[in-house]
Design a protein around this motif. Structure first.
Motif, PDB file in Angstrom:
ATOM      1  N   ASP A 337       0.632  -1.117  -0.160  1.00 26.31           N
ATOM      2  CA  ASP A 337       0.073  -0.104  -0.208  1.00 26.31           C
ATOM      3  C   ASP A 337       0.731   1.184  -0.213  1.00 26.31           C
ATOM      4  O   ASP A 337       0.749   2.164  -0.439  1.00 26.31           O
ATOM      5  CB  ASP A 337      -0.903  -0.261   0.875  1.00 26.31           C
ATOM      6  CG  ASP A 337      -1.427  -1.428   0.908  1.00 26.31           C
ATOM      7  OD1 ASP A 337      -2.070  -1.263   0.150  1.00 26.31           O
ATOM      8  OD2 ASP A 337      -2.318  -1.393   2.637  1.00 26.31           O
ATOM      9  N   HIS A 491      -7.155  11.484  -2.174  1.00 22.45           N
ATOM     10  CA  HIS A 491      -6.522  10.929  -3.849  1.00 22.45           C
ATOM     11  C   HIS A 491      -5.895   9.340  -2.888  1.00 22.45           C
ATOM     12  O   HIS A 491      -6.418   7.980  -3.309  1.00 22.45           O
ATOM     13  CB  HIS A 491      -5.359  11.357  -4.409  1.00 22.45           C
ATOM     14  CG  HIS A 491      -6.159  12.497  -5.232  1.00 22.45           C
ATOM     15  ND1 HIS A 491      -5.386  13.041  -6.026  1.00 22.45           N
ATOM     16  CD2 HIS A 491      -7.176  13.114  -5.477  1.00 22.45           C
ATOM     17  CE1 HIS A 491      -5.694  14.257  -6.319  1.00 22.45           C
ATOM     18  NE2 HIS A 491      -6.736  13.621  -6.443  1.00 22.45           N
ATOM     19  N   GLN A 493      -7.271   8.411   0.105  1.00 25.11           N
ATOM     20  CA  GLN A 493      -7.630   7.437   0.914  1.00 25.11           C
ATOM     21  C   GLN A 493      -8.592   6.972  -0.650  1.00 25.11           C
ATOM     22  O   GLN A 493      -9.074   5.689  -0.527  1.00 25.11           O
ATOM     23  CB  GLN A 493      -8.854   7.934   1.593  1.00 25.11           C
ATOM     24  CG  GLN A 493     -10.539   7.923   1.732  1.00 25.11           C
ATOM     25  CD  GLN A 493     -10.001   7.193   2.933  1.00 25.11           C
ATOM     26  OE1 GLN A 493      -9.128   7.522   4.062  1.00 25.11           O
ATOM     27  NE2 GLN A 493     -10.049   5.042   3.360  1.00 25.11           N
ATOM     28  N   ALA A 494      -9.101   7.664  -1.654  1.00 18.72           N
ATOM     29  CA  ALA A 494     -10.251   6.742  -2.664  1.00 18.72           C
ATOM     30  C   ALA A 494      -8.896   5.769  -3.480  1.00 18.72           C
ATOM     31  O   ALA A 494      -9.327   4.561  -3.844  1.00 18.72           O
ATOM     32  CB  ALA A 494      -9.677   8.262  -4.024  1.00 18.72           C
ATOM     33  N   LEU A 495      -7.785   5.643  -3.268  1.00 17.21           N
ATOM     34  CA  LEU A 495      -6.510   4.469  -3.440  1.00 17.21           C
ATOM     35  C   LEU A 495      -7.189   3.260  -2.528  1.00 17.21           C
ATOM     36  O   LEU A 495      -6.681   1.888  -3.271  1.00 17.21           O
ATOM     37  CB  LEU A 495      -5.206   5.068  -3.832  1.00 17.21           C
ATOM     38  CG  LEU A 495      -4.082   4.482  -4.660  1.00 17.21           C
ATOM     39  CD1 LEU A 495      -4.165   3.309  -5.301  1.00 17.21           C
ATOM     40  CD2 LEU A 495      -2.499   4.224  -4.300  1.00 17.21           C
ATOM     41  N   ASN A 497      -9.181   3.148  -1.015  1.00 19.99           N
ATOM     42  CA  ASN A 497     -10.156   2.202  -0.892  1.00 19.99           C
ATOM     43  C   ASN A 497     -10.564   1.498  -2.524  1.00 19.99           C
ATOM     44  O   ASN A 497     -10.986   0.298  -1.861  1.00 19.99           O
ATOM     45  CB  ASN A 497     -11.841   3.236  -1.337  1.00 19.99           C
ATOM     46  CG  ASN A 497     -11.938   3.645  -0.099  1.00 19.99           C
ATOM     47  OD1 ASN A 497     -11.067   3.646   0.913  1.00 19.99           O
ATOM     48  ND2 ASN A 497     -12.393   5.491  -0.161  1.00 19.99           N
ATOM     49  N   GLU A 498      -9.598   1.301  -3.186  1.00 23.14           N
ATOM     50  CA  GLU A 498     -10.000   0.901  -4.080  1.00 23.14           C
ATOM     51  C   GLU A 498      -8.699  -0.724  -4.756  1.00 23.14           C
ATOM     52  O   GLU A 498      -9.471  -1.837  -4.407  1.00 23.14           O
ATOM     53  CB  GLU A 498      -9.369   1.572  -5.189  1.00 23.14           C
ATOM     54  CG  GLU A 498      -9.504   0.940  -6.862  1.00 23.14           C
ATOM     55  CD  GLU A 498      -9.104   1.556  -8.106  1.00 23.14           C
ATOM     56  OE1 GLU A 498      -8.735   1.493  -8.954  1.00 23.14           O
ATOM     57  OE2 GLU A 498      -8.518   2.878  -7.747  1.00 23.14           O
ATOM     58  N   ARG A 499      -7.752  -0.009  -3.300  1.00 32.95           N
ATOM     59  CA  ARG A 499      -6.955  -1.804  -3.709  1.00 32.95           C
ATOM     60  C   ARG A 499      -7.652  -2.544  -2.337  1.00 32.95           C
ATOM     61  O   ARG A 499      -7.456  -3.944  -2.915  1.00 32.95           O
ATOM     62  CB  ARG A 499      -5.390  -1.231  -3.015  1.00 32.95           C
ATOM     63  CG  ARG A 499      -5.024  -0.360  -3.169  1.00 32.95           C
ATOM     64  CD  ARG A 499      -3.118   0.236  -3.628  1.00 32.95           C
ATOM     65  NE  ARG A 499      -2.568  -1.321  -2.877  1.00 32.95           N
ATOM     66  CZ  ARG A 499      -2.203  -2.212  -3.396  1.00 32.95           C
ATOM     67  NH1 ARG A 499      -1.878  -1.703  -4.644  1.00 32.95           N
ATOM     68  NH2 ARG A 499      -1.628  -2.876  -2.615  1.00 32.95           N
ATOM     69  N   HIS A 500      -9.048  -1.877  -1.572  1.00 36.51           N
ATOM     70  CA  HIS A 500      -8.848  -2.847   0.075  1.00 36.51           C
ATOM     71  C   HIS A 500     -10.536  -3.276  -0.936  1.00 36.51           C
ATOM     72  O   HIS A 500     -11.148  -4.692   0.469  1.00 36.51           O
ATOM     73  CB  HIS A 500      -8.896  -2.232   1.123  1.00 36.51           C
ATOM     74  CG  HIS A 500      -7.784  -2.383   1.986  1.00 36.51           C
ATOM     75  ND1 HIS A 500      -6.728  -1.788   2.567  1.00 36.51           N
ATOM     76  CD2 HIS A 500      -6.050  -2.332   0.710  1.00 36.51           C
ATOM     77  CE1 HIS A 500      -5.924  -1.352   2.235  1.00 36.51           C
ATOM     78  NE2 HIS A 500      -5.653  -1.697   1.659  1.00 36.51           N
ATOM     79  N   LYS A 501     -10.950  -2.578  -1.728  1.00 37.41           N
ATOM     80  CA  LYS A 501     -12.503  -2.890  -1.683  1.00 37.41           C
ATOM     81  C   LYS A 501     -13.464  -2.804  -0.843  1.00 37.41           C
ATOM     82  O   LYS A 501     -14.649  -2.771  -1.053  1.00 37.41           O
ATOM     83  CB  LYS A 501     -12.744  -4.633  -1.685  1.00 37.41           C
ATOM     84  CG  LYS A 501     -11.215  -4.919  -3.840  1.00 37.41           C
ATOM     85  CD  LYS A 501     -11.773  -4.188  -4.392  1.00 37.41           C
ATOM     86  CE  LYS A 501     -10.825  -4.516  -5.826  1.00 37.41           C
ATOM     87  NZ  LYS A 501     -10.576  -4.016  -6.707  1.00 37.41           N
ATOM     88  N   ARG A 502     -13.216  -2.117   0.267  1.00 32.11           N
ATOM     89  CA  ARG A 502     -13.921  -0.972   0.951  1.00 32.11           C
ATOM     90  C   ARG A 502     -13.304   0.141   1.822  1.00 32.11           C
ATOM     91  O   ARG A 502     -11.804   0.319   1.573  1.00 32.11           O
ATOM     92  CB  ARG A 502     -14.770  -1.944   2.182  1.00 32.11           C
ATOM     93  CG  ARG A 502     -13.315  -2.693   2.479  1.00 32.11           C
ATOM     94  CD  ARG A 502     -13.398  -3.859   4.419  1.00 32.11           C
ATOM     95  NE  ARG A 502     -12.573  -5.038   4.387  1.00 32.11           N
ATOM     96  CZ  ARG A 502     -13.063  -5.207   5.012  1.00 32.11           C
ATOM     97  NH1 ARG A 502     -14.162  -5.867   6.130  1.00 32.11           N
ATOM     98  NH2 ARG A 502     -11.597  -5.988   6.066  1.00 32.11           N
ATOM     99  N   GLN A 503     -13.643   0.744   2.661  1.00 32.33           N
ATOM    100  CA  GLN A 503     -13.159   2.008   3.228  1.00 32.33           C
ATOM    101  C   GLN A 503     -12.840   1.070   4.566  1.00 32.33           C
ATOM    102  O   GLN A 503     -13.732   1.351   5.446  1.00 32.33           O
ATOM    103  CB  GLN A 503     -13.844   3.416   3.287  1.00 32.33           C
ATOM    104  CG  GLN A 503     -13.016   3.964   4.062  1.00 32.33           C
ATOM    105  CD  GLN A 503     -14.014   5.509   3.880  1.00 32.33           C
ATOM    106  OE1 GLN A 503     -14.797   5.949   3.568  1.00 32.33           O
ATOM    107  NE2 GLN A 503     -13.534   6.237   5.247  1.00 32.33           N
TER     108      GLN A 503
END
Length: 649
Positions: A337, A491, A493-495, A497-503
């Motif tokens: 990450d 940016h 946080q968005a990355l 969320n996309e990598r982990h498929k959730r927040q």
């Protein structure tokens, strides 16, 4: 030739509620320049009221008063003060000397309000007192003089500005026979020099020494007897022109602040204990403002320095609270990450960290401390310098090297007697690690925790050999441009969320923390300053109370000053100056004491921020307090009528 004084149907009434009592009933008379007149009457006959009107100390209720052809009714308060200053000299039964001033200073009073220079008025006062056989009493105060000497000082004061018309109210009433005869001899001598003398008396013996005798009873003139004809013109030209009829337009207005301060200090010294109590309120308020703002500013500075030391351009990424399970945590954040975050715009570095409390051993010394596994960018992002040796590098990270960097507290604990730790091996959870560097000392952090109680190992080595996990506890991101830190946070946080498929992460913005701490500190400083300001306000109320008492106690003195030519603005300035002097002295002492308290707190280990602004604020507030709270008592004093003030007990 027109009369010097002309009264036409003068009436005077005094009012007490709805009750009105007329004291003078249509008095009409003329007095020529150079006359020696005695106005005789029993107590309550109206002779003192008539004198007050003649001397422009009081206004008639009706009728016309012409002085040298000028209608007195057309003059305002300041013009009347000027008229008294340049035309009249007053001699009172009770002398009415200012008790806190010397004989010479009492004589100088009319000249002060006439704008005469210090040297000129001192020389004039000394000359007059010497002429009246008081050369050895110049520095004596009234309570150090006999009654006759005090009356001679009063006569000298009446002559200070020339005294074209001398009004003597029972000049021998408080004296023994010998002193009374001496005073009457002085009045006759003054008459011979060209002064117009008006004596108010109840004594037939005194009145008989005048050239003209006016008898008054129950507000009416019973008789008016001239003993000799008066050569008015010859008398008038005998007056000393240098000190006589001065043009008010050419006079210097009384605005010598130094003179005001001198009079204020003299008055305040006369009631020293009361002055000290008044100073105390201002002193406490000012010292509180200075000390509290210095300590509050120091606390704010200390906190901000700690935040800046950590890095105000940092973002701290941690697992979301729903996924956070203490030191173990879960595999939310991983080193990859951090690698992905480093590719984003405005990201300078992304530093993954994992930490755990472990036991360190060197020789016979065991020590429990926190060991952090991280990457080489850690030192840069934390602005942490090396005391000695080197920090971990990429080679150490790639080869899983068993190397360690110690904080200064850990190094000092494990290596006693000044032994150099570099190159030595210590046991970390019984696993040998070689010491390659020692971090520079940082000191206490938030909550007083010791930031130097730490040891650093390569992240790969720590995860494999110490922590037994692959994920990391947090990732610290350093940005290139502080101004874009909020957008960079979005940016990242968005990355994630996309990598982990959730927040499942949360990001703390150190810049926001700094702003919040600054705002909180400012609020606290304002709160502390407000508390101190309340103390200053209480002190100001004390100043006003004391000044009101002072005005009440010194009402007769105010009347004397007005009789000798003080304008309303002069009285206003004097009492405001006294309030300002009290507040200024209290303010200066408060500033010194407040800085002393701050210095003592600094000596005890507190961070103190010295700045000029709180000092100026505190002293300026004290000065403004004196001005504001001194104004009302001063205004009250300046609005008194001279006759009313002189009759005060």
């Amino acid at each position: 030739m027109s009369a010097l004084i002309k009264l036409d149907d003068i009436r005077k009434s005094f009012h007490n509620g709805d009750l009105s009592v007329e004291v003078l009933h249509g008095i009409s008379l003329e007095i020529q320049s150079g006359e020696f007149v005695a106005i005789i009457g029993a107590s309550g006959s109206g002779k003192s009221t008539l004198m007050n009107i003649l001397g422009c100390l009081d206004n008639p209720s009706s009728g016309q008063y012409l002085l040298d052809g000028e209608d007195v009714a057309d003059l305002d308060a300041d013009e009347l003060a000027g008229l008294r200053r340049r035309t009249f000299g007053f001699i009172f039964q009770n002398y009415n000397l200012i008790p806190t001033a010397s004989a010479q200073e009492n004589v100088e009073v009319p000249a002060i309000y006439a704008g005469m220079s210090l040297h000129e008025r001192q020389a004039r006062a000394e000359e007059l007192l010497t002429t009246l056989n008081l050369a050895e009493r110049l520095d004596h105060r009234p309570n150090q003089l006999s009654g006759g000497q005090q009356q001679r000082v009063s006569i000298a004061r009446a002559l200070m500005n020339g005294g074209r018309i001398i009004l003597a109210d029972e000049p021998t009433g408080a004296l023994d026979s010998k002193s009374g005869d001496d005073v009457m001899a002085l009045l006759r001598a003054m008459h011979a020099q060209g002064h117009t003398i008006i004596v108010i008396t109840h004594s037939r013996e005194v009145a008989e020494q005048a050239d003209r005798l006016i008898e008054i009873k129950d507000g009416h003139i019973l008789s008016d007897t001239n003993k000799i004809e008066i050569a008015a013109a010859n008398h008038a030209t005998a007056l000393p022109q240098s000190f006589g009829q001065r043009d008010t337009k050419s006079m210097i207005r009384f605005n010598d602040f130094t003179e005001s301060v001198k009079m204020a200090l003299r008055a305040l010294r006369a009631n020293l204990f009361r002055t000290i109590l008044t100073l105390l309120g201002i002193f406490i308020g000012v010292s509180s403002v200075v000390a509290m703002l210095a300590i509050g500013g120091g606390a704010q500075k200390s906190i901000l320095e700690q935040i800046n030391a950590m890095g105000s351009d940092l973002l701290l990424i941690r697992p979301g609270m729903a996924n956070f399970r203490g030191s173990g945590g879960i595999a939310t954040l991983i080193p990859e990450d951090a690698t992905a975050i480093e590719q984003l715009p405005n990201v300078k570095s992304a530093v993954p960290e994992t930490s755990s409390s472990v036991t360190l051993r060197y020789g016979n010394v065991d020590y429990q401390s926190a060991v952090t596994g991280t990457v080489p960018a850690f030192a840069t992002s934390k602005s942490w310098k090396m005391e000695q040796g080197d920090f971990i590098n990429n080679h150490d990270l790639d080869t899983y090297a068993p190397v360690i960097v110690l904080g200064s507290t850990v190094a000092d604990t494990l290596f006693t007697n000044g032994e150099n730790p570099l190159g030595k091996y210590i046991l970390v959870q019984k696993i040998p690690f070689q010491v390659i560097g020692v971090l520079a000392e940082k000191g206490a952090g938030f909550g007083g925790n010791d930031q130097d109680d730490i040891a650093i190992v390569p992240l790969t080595t720590g995860n494999l050999r110490l922590f037994g996990q692959r994920h990391v506890r947090n990732i610290t991101v350093q940005v290139e441009n502080d101004a874009l830190i909020d957008a960079t946070q979005d940016h990242i946080q968005a990355l994630l969320n996309e990598r982990h498929k959730r927040q499942d992460t949360m990001i703390t913005n150190m810049s926001s923390i700094r702003d919040a701490v600054t705002e909180t500190s400012n609020t606290l400083t304002i709160f502390l300053g407000s508390i101190a300001a309340i103390s200053l306000l209480v002190g100001g109320i004390g100043v006003m109370n004391i000044m009101l008492v002072s005005v009440t106690e010194r009402t007769r003195e105010i009347g004397v000053r007005m009789a000798t030519g003080a304008r309303r603005s002069d009285i206003l300035m004097q009492f405001i100056t006294e309030a300002l002097v009290v507040s200024s002295i209290g303010g200066l002492l408060g500033v010194v004491f407040g800085l002393g308290v701050a210095a003592a707190a600094e000596a005890m280990g507190l961070t103190i921020q010295y700045s000029l602004a709180p000092v100026i604020l505190a002293f300026g507030s004290a000065f403004a307090t004196g001005l504001i709270f001194g104004y009302l008592p001063a205004r009250k004093a300046s609005r008194l009528l001279p006759a009313v003030a002189l009759s005060s007990e």
